[in-house]
Design an enzyme around this catalytic site. Structure first.
Site, PDB file in Angstrom:
ATOM      1  N   SER A  47       1.056  -1.104   0.095  1.00 14.44           N
ATOM      2  CA  SER A  47      -0.091   0.063   0.031  1.00 14.44           C
ATOM      3  C   SER A  47       0.853   1.122  -0.096  1.00 14.44           C
ATOM      4  CB  SER A  47      -1.058  -0.063   1.362  1.00 14.44           C
ATOM      5  OG  SER A  47      -0.312  -0.054   2.262  1.00 14.44           O
ATOM      6  N   ASP A  85       5.749  -7.043   2.664  1.00 13.77           N
ATOM      7  CA  ASP A  85       4.779  -7.568   1.782  1.00 13.77           C
ATOM      8  C   ASP A  85       5.176  -7.704   0.349  1.00 13.77           C
ATOM      9  OD1 ASP A  85       2.032  -8.103   1.314  1.00 13.77           O
ATOM     10  OD2 ASP A  85       1.219  -5.904   1.064  1.00 13.77           O
ATOM     11  N   LYS A 115       4.374 -11.558   3.770  1.00 15.22           N
ATOM     12  CA  LYS A 115       3.084 -11.536   3.497  1.00 15.22           C
ATOM     13  C   LYS A 115       2.684 -11.783   1.930  1.00 15.22           C
ATOM     14  CE  LYS A 115       0.087  -8.146   3.596  1.00 15.22           C
ATOM     15  NZ  LYS A 115      -0.819  -8.197   2.239  1.00 15.22           N
ATOM     16  N   GLU A 117      -0.661 -12.356  -1.196  1.00 11.47           N
ATOM     17  CA  GLU A 117      -1.919 -12.426  -1.201  1.00 11.47           C
ATOM     18  C   GLU A 117      -2.623 -13.761  -2.004  1.00 11.47           C
ATOM     19  OE1 GLU A 117      -3.304  -8.957  -3.253  1.00 11.47           O
ATOM     20  OE2 GLU A 117      -2.369  -7.518  -1.896  1.00 11.47           O
ATOM     21  N   GLU A 184      -9.178  -9.430   4.729  1.00 15.23           N
ATOM     22  CA  GLU A 184      -9.709  -8.165   4.513  1.00 15.23           C
ATOM     23  C   GLU A 184     -11.172  -7.893   3.910  1.00 15.23           C
ATOM     24  OE1 GLU A 184      -6.653  -6.042   2.130  1.00 15.23           O
ATOM     25  OE2 GLU A 184      -7.901  -4.404   1.980  1.00 15.23           O
TER      26      GLU A 184
HETATM   27  O1  KIV Z   1      -0.246  -3.492   1.547  1.00 19.83           O
HETATM   28  C1  KIV Z   1      -1.218  -3.472   2.652  1.00 19.83           C
HETATM   29  O2  KIV Z   1      -1.050  -2.433   3.334  1.00 19.83           O
HETATM   30  C2  KIV Z   1      -2.051  -4.390   2.733  1.00 19.83           C
HETATM   31  C3  KIV Z   1      -3.180  -4.222   3.408  1.00 19.83           C
HETATM   32  C4  KIV Z   1      -4.078  -3.593   2.514  1.00 19.83           C
HETATM   33  C5  KIV Z   1      -3.714  -5.400   4.244  1.00 19.83           C
HETATM   34  O3  KIV Z   1      -1.782  -5.293   2.226  1.00 19.83           O
END
Ligand code: KIV
Length: 282
Positions: A47, A85, A115, A117, A184
């Protein structure tokens, strides 16, 4: 200073019903403030593309962007569990690409886990990264990297059939070896069921009560102005504070009210000596 959390702490917290509070952060000061406040975990989310870099979505974010922001966050929060992420394009090709990029997060940015998705469709990626010894957090429901496929930034699992698919995804993510799961924008009833069904901790962003809550720091601090999802609670209006401070500064500069004598470094020798110096240049 609180001790850095481990996977064992997170498992214990789930067992004992202790909530985990976490936010996203992308820079040194925010990470440092979060650690000072006692945040359990920090996500350096992709994000960052929208919140910090000004893109319309997360797709343009690169591994280099993520690594660089993770490094800044680690410097600001040396004693906090940090989640890196994986950006779009860093794990979509095959398992080997996913492992290589996950390894980069640990080696170059010193994060504690990654993390990614997806549910069933990323099962082999989760397994491969976990087999490489890297803890993985899953992420299902509204997955921003595939928001195009989902028809936009829309809540997921509001009908029985889509909820069934989500529950199956959650089970697959656990089965693949993920140590936790982020859900989410899913109805709280569905999230609560998933959290009860799974042995691993289940965390929510806009998905109601479970084992812990995540918010995007830009949203909860009132810094991200493009839009505010329904699930956000604003704890501050930093944009207003910053804009007002900038306005006041501009005014004071233009009116000659800033700087004052308090904001300068005076000479350390007599002014006579300095007058002589100035004359040398006349
Ligand atoms: O990138 C991010 O901050 C996320 C959130 C939307 C969960 O993956």
């Amino acid at each position: 200073m609180a001790k850095k959390k481990s996977i064992l702490d997170l498992m214990r917290m789930k067992k004992e019903g202790e909530q985990v509070a976490w936010i996203t952060a992308y820079d040194f000061p925010t990470a440092s403030f979060a650690e000072q406040a006692g945040m359990d975990m920090i996500l350096v989310g992709d994000s960052l593309g929208m919140v910090v870099l000004g893109y319309k979505g997360t797709i343009p974010v690169t591994m280099e962007d993520c690594i660089s922001h993770c490094q800044a966050v680690r410097r600001g929060a040396p004693n906090t569990w940090i989640i890196g992420d994986m950006p779009f394009g860093s794990y979509q090709v095959n398992d080997q690409q996913a492992v290589e990029n996950a390894v980069r997060f640990l080696k170059e940015a010193d994060v504690d886990c990654i993390k990614l998705e997806g549910g069933e469709r990323v099962k082999s990626r989760i397994r491969a990264i976990t087999d490489a010894g890297i803890p993985v957090m899953g992420h299902i429901g509204l997955t921003p990297q595939s928001s195009g496929q989902l028809g936009g930034f829309k809540a997921q699992g509001r009908h029985v059939n889509s909820a069934r698919a989500l529950i199956k995804d959650a089970l697959e993510v656990q089965e693949a070896g993920a140590f936790s799961l982020l859900v989410e924008a899913v109805p709280p009833e569905v999230t609560a069921f998933i959290a009860k069904k799974l042995d691993i901790p289940v965390y929510s962003i806009g998905a109601g009560a479970c084992d812990g809550q995540l918010l995007i720091s830009g949203d909860m601090l009132g810094k991200f102005q493009a839009f505010t999802p329904k699930f956000v609670k604003k704890y501050a209006n930093v944009a207003e504070i910053e804009v007002n401070a900038f306005k006041e500064y501009i005014n004071e500069v233009k009116n000659g009210q800033f700087p004052t004598d308090d904001h300068v470094y005076h000479v350390l020798e007599s002014m006579d000596e300095f007058e002589k110096l100035f004359k040398e240049f006349e």
